[in-house]
Motif scaffolding. Structure first.
Motif, short mmCIF file in Angstrom:
data_model
loop_
_atom_site.label_atom_id
_atom_site.label_comp_id
_atom_site.label_asym_id
_atom_site.label_seq_id
_atom_site.Cartn_x
_atom_site.Cartn_y
_atom_site.Cartn_z
N PRO A 36 -8.85 4.16 -0.87
CA PRO A 36 -9.52 2.93 -0.43
C PRO A 36 -9.60 1.88 -1.54
CG PRO A 36 -10.72 4.83 0.37
CD PRO A 36 -9.70 5.36 -0.59
N LYS A 37 -9.80 2.33 -2.77
CA LYS A 37 -9.85 1.40 -3.90
C LYS A 37 -8.52 0.68 -4.05
CE LYS A 37 -10.80 1.27 -8.89
NZ LYS A 37 -11.13 2.10 -10.08
N LEU A 38 -7.42 1.41 -3.88
CA LEU A 38 -6.09 0.80 -3.95
C LEU A 38 -5.93 -0.25 -2.86
CD1 LEU A 38 -3.09 0.65 -4.83
CD2 LEU A 38 -2.66 2.60 -3.30
N PHE A 39 -6.29 0.08 -1.63
CA PHE A 39 -6.15 -0.86 -0.52
C PHE A 39 -6.97 -2.12 -0.77
CE2 PHE A 39 -7.90 -2.60 3.42
CZ PHE A 39 -6.75 -2.93 4.09
N ALA B 227 -2.51 2.32 -14.68
CA ALA B 227 -2.75 0.91 -14.95
C ALA B 227 -3.75 0.32 -13.96
CB ALA B 227 -1.43 0.13 -14.89
N LEU B 228 -3.76 0.82 -12.74
CA LEU B 228 -4.68 0.35 -11.71
C LEU B 228 -6.05 1.03 -11.80
CD1 LEU B 228 -2.22 0.36 -8.67
CD2 LEU B 228 -3.09 -1.64 -9.89
N ASP B 229 -6.19 1.93 -12.76
CA ASP B 229 -7.43 2.68 -12.96
C ASP B 229 -7.76 3.56 -11.75
OD1 ASP B 229 -9.61 3.51 -14.47
OD2 ASP B 229 -10.94 1.99 -13.62
N LEU B 230 -6.73 4.08 -11.10
CA LEU B 230 -6.92 5.00 -9.99
C LEU B 230 -6.83 6.43 -10.53
CD1 LEU B 230 -4.73 3.19 -7.31
CD2 LEU B 230 -7.20 3.08 -7.59
N GLN B 231 -7.81 6.78 -11.32
CA GLN B 231 -7.85 8.08 -11.97
C GLN B 231 -9.11 8.83 -11.62
OE1 GLN B 231 -7.39 6.18 -15.92
NE2 GLN B 231 -5.60 7.50 -16.20
N PHE C 202 0.83 -1.21 0.00
CA PHE C 202 0.00 0.00 0.00
C PHE C 202 0.86 1.26 0.00
CE2 PHE C 202 -1.92 3.39 2.59
CZ PHE C 202 -3.02 3.69 1.81
N VAL C 203 1.85 1.31 0.87
CA VAL C 203 2.73 2.47 0.94
C VAL C 203 3.51 2.61 -0.37
CG1 VAL C 203 4.77 3.45 2.09
CG2 VAL C 203 2.94 2.42 3.45
N TYR C 204 3.93 1.50 -0.93
CA TYR C 204 4.71 1.54 -2.16
C TYR C 204 3.92 2.21 -3.29
CZ TYR C 204 7.10 -0.04 -6.38
OH TYR C 204 7.73 -0.09 -7.60
N PHE C 205 2.69 1.77 -3.52
CA PHE C 205 1.91 2.32 -4.62
C PHE C 205 1.45 3.74 -4.34
CE2 PHE C 205 1.57 -2.01 -6.21
CZ PHE C 205 1.66 -1.80 -7.58
N CYS D 62 -8.13 15.94 -6.84
CA CYS D 62 -8.24 14.48 -6.86
C CYS D 62 -9.04 14.01 -5.63
CB CYS D 62 -6.86 13.86 -6.85
SG CYS D 62 -6.85 12.06 -6.69
N ASN D 63 -10.02 13.18 -5.87
CA ASN D 63 -10.81 12.65 -4.76
C ASN D 63 -10.05 11.48 -4.13
OD1 ASN D 63 -12.72 11.85 -2.92
ND2 ASN D 63 -14.39 11.70 -4.39
N VAL D 64 -9.08 11.80 -3.31
CA VAL D 64 -8.22 10.79 -2.67
C VAL D 64 -9.04 9.84 -1.80
CG1 VAL D 64 -6.30 10.47 -1.06
CG2 VAL D 64 -6.24 12.34 -2.72
N SER D 65 -10.10 10.34 -1.21
CA SER D 65 -10.93 9.51 -0.32
C SER D 65 -11.63 8.40 -1.08
CB SER D 65 -11.96 10.38 0.39
OG SER D 65 -12.78 11.06 -0.53
#
Length: 388
Positions: free
Chosen positions: A153-156, A115-119, A82-85, A146-149
């Motif tokens: 969570p999606k990444l995690f 690539a992870l679709d975190l856009q 998680f920290v890495y990405f 950017c809606n980090v919230s």
């Protein structure tokens, strides 16, 4: 109810008792971690003026502060996916100072937010017939819009889903490092039965024949390997192919790999090490969620670039969304771990009952052969006096 983490559980012919997953060697000092973030930010004189610089500050502290790397602190930011990405997207240091974990990206199939679709894509009209596309979460921007919230969570959840999918096959007999063929499945079945049934290898020809049970177990092993197809982030072949070296699972070793050791390498502690692996990710996810809320409310409320009228509501909405996502993720992880624990307990019993059933069949064959002469002897003895 919202589903975040899914677990595939095979049907077994025994009833299992739900047991809650518990780790005995974890540290959850969130107060100390938050205080360390606060102290380190002031000590390093960091000027957080945007969402991007806020994430950079978080990454710098958890990756380099000695507080997170002392011997009695069980979690490792440098070994956290998680920290890495999260940090890779905004890393500002020179190539000579790469991220401490997976610097060559060989462990992953996908390596960046796109690539992870975190856009967070928005379209802006340029002319009557055209529009421009902007990603508010791009590292080339301040990320203030950017809606980090939503994205964090999606990444995690993607990471935890991958961990669960990587772990499940090992509960049904899969052993990393043996390959992917029929012989490998037989070897894995023997290792599994030997570990649970006092050294007995059910696929090895011996005085006790468990051909049917061996066939069932090897089929389970082959079928559960299909779960690897659902792994999104990791290159699972790079993880399951090598045999985990015991030396690599020694903390003092320079090549110590928390992912490999707590996923497959440590077989002496049930699911505790794997639970700690997921909690390592949860710790830094929760720490970031608290840090994010703290920064929006008390430190730099202007980093969202909103008017005073909009600021209060938007800050509240984003903090609430982050907190809700955190709670959903915690609940989903708890349910998933219970299901894994049930499988860990129930599946060996299922195999044991198959072996018991096969033993009964082997006993019944010679007993059946004895039935006819014994029944004839019974009738003979019943009428012996009449014949005299």
């Amino acid at each position: 109810m919202r589903k975040v983490v899914f677990v595939l559980v095979l049907c077994v012919s025994v009833l299992s008792v739900c047991t809650s997953a518990k780790a005995d060697d974890v540290s959850l000092d969130f107060t100390g971690a938050m205080n360390q973030l606060d102290t380190a930010l002031f000590a390093e004189n960091k000027n957080v003026a945007s969402i991007k610089s806020m994430i950079q500050s978080y990454c710098s502290v958890v990756l380099h502060s000695s507080w997170f790397h002392i011997d009695d602190f069980n979690y490792s930011a440098r070994q956290s996916t998680f920290v890495y990405f999260l940090c890779k997207n905004v890393w500002r240091y020179a190539p000579s100072k790469p991220l401490p974990l997976f610097a060559d990206d060989k462990t992953f199939k996908l390596t960046d937010w796109n690539a992870l679709d975190l856009q967070d894509i928005h379209f802006q009209t340029v002319a009557a017939t055209s529009a421009s596309k902007t990603d508010f979460c791009a590292s080339s921007t301040t990320m203030n819009q950017c809606n980090v919230s939503k994205q964090v969570p999606k990444l995690f959840n993607m990471i935890i889903n991958d961990y669960i999918n990587l772990k499940q096959p090992s509960l049904y007999g899969f052993t990393a490092g043996l390959g992917d063929n029929a012989d490998a499945n037989i070897k894995a079945a023997n290792i599994f039965s030997s570990g649970y049934f006092n050294g007995l290898q059910i696929c090895k020809k011996s005085d006790r024949d468990y051909t049917a049970t061996c066939k069932s177990l090897t089929k389970y092993i082959q079928d559960t390997k299909k779960i690897f197809a659902d792994v999104q982030i990791f290159d699972y072949k790079k993880i399951i192919t090598p045999t985990v070296d015991k030396d690599v699972c020694t903390v003092s070793n320079a090549n110590y790999n928390l992912l490999l050791c707590w996923l497959y390498g440590d077989k002496d502690f049930s699911l505790e090490r794997f639970l700690n692996l997921t909690y390592n990710e949860m710790f830094y996810y929760r720490l970031f969620a608290q840090y994010y809320a703290w920064m929006l409310t008390t430190k730099e409320p202007n980093i969202l670039w909103l008017s005073q009228n909009e600021l209060a509501w938007e800050s509240f909405a984003r903090i609430r969304q982050m907190n809700n996502e955190l709670l959903w993720s915690q609940d989903a992880l708890s349910v998933s771990m219970r299901m894994l624990r049930d499988s860990y307990t129930a599946f060996p019993l299922h195999i044991g009952f198959l072996m018991y059933q096969e033993d009964l069949l082997h006993i019944s064959t010679p007993l059946g052969a004895l039935y006819t002469p014994l029944s004839q002897l019974y009738y003979t003895l019943q009428h012996v006096q009449k014949k005299e």
